[in-house]
Design a protein around this motif. Structure first.
Motif, short mmCIF file in Angstrom:
data_model
loop_
_atom_site.label_atom_id
_atom_site.label_comp_id
_atom_site.label_asym_id
_atom_site.label_seq_id
_atom_site.Cartn_x
_atom_site.Cartn_y
_atom_site.Cartn_z
N ASP A 53 0.63 -1.27 0.17
CA ASP A 53 -0.07 -0.06 0.08
C ASP A 53 0.80 1.46 -0.02
N THR A 57 0.06 1.82 -4.01
CA THR A 57 -0.95 2.54 -3.69
C THR A 57 -2.01 1.87 -2.62
N ASP A 58 -2.76 2.47 -2.13
CA ASP A 58 -3.50 1.90 -1.02
C ASP A 58 -5.05 2.27 -1.74
N ASP A 59 -5.21 2.42 -3.00
CA ASP A 59 -6.52 2.62 -3.68
C ASP A 59 -6.82 1.76 -4.50
#
Length: 86
Positions: A53, A57-59
Motif C-alpha cells: 500500500d 497505492t492503497d486505492d
C-alpha cells in the motif's frame, strides 16, 4: 550494502505484476528507483499489505493477492520479488 539491499541505475525498468483476489491481473513498469523505495520501507519494518500500500497505492478495488517485481540491476543482479498482500 546490507542483505536484500540493491544498488540501482538510472535507466532501465522493473516490471510490476499484480494478481488480484478476483482473478484480475495488471502489469506495468516502474523505474529502478522503486527498488530504493522498497529497501527503505523494508528497513523501516514495512511488510505485506502495509509495504504494498505504501510502495504502490492503497486505492485498490479488489485487493491484490500478490505483487511481483522483476528486472535486472546495473550490476547484473536479478530482481525477483514476490510480496503477499496480507
Amino acid at each position: 550494502m546490507g542483505a536484500g539491499q540493491w544498488q540501482v541505475k538510472e535507466d532501465g525498468v522493473i516490471r510490476v505484476a499484480i494478481n488480484f483476489v478476483d482473478g484480475g491481473y495488471q502489469e506495468y513498469t516502474e523505474s529502478l528507483r522503486i527498488i530504493d523505495s522498497l529497501n527503505q520501507l523494508r528497513s523501516r519494518g514495512f511488510e505485506g499489505k502495509e509495504l504494498i500500500d505504501t510502495l504502490l497505492t492503497d486505492d485498490w478495488g479488489p485487493p491484490p493477492s500478490i505483487v511481483s517485481l522483476t528486472g535486472t540491476l546495473e550490476d547484473g543482479t536479478r530482481v525477483d520479488e514476490r510480496i503477499a498482500y496480507r
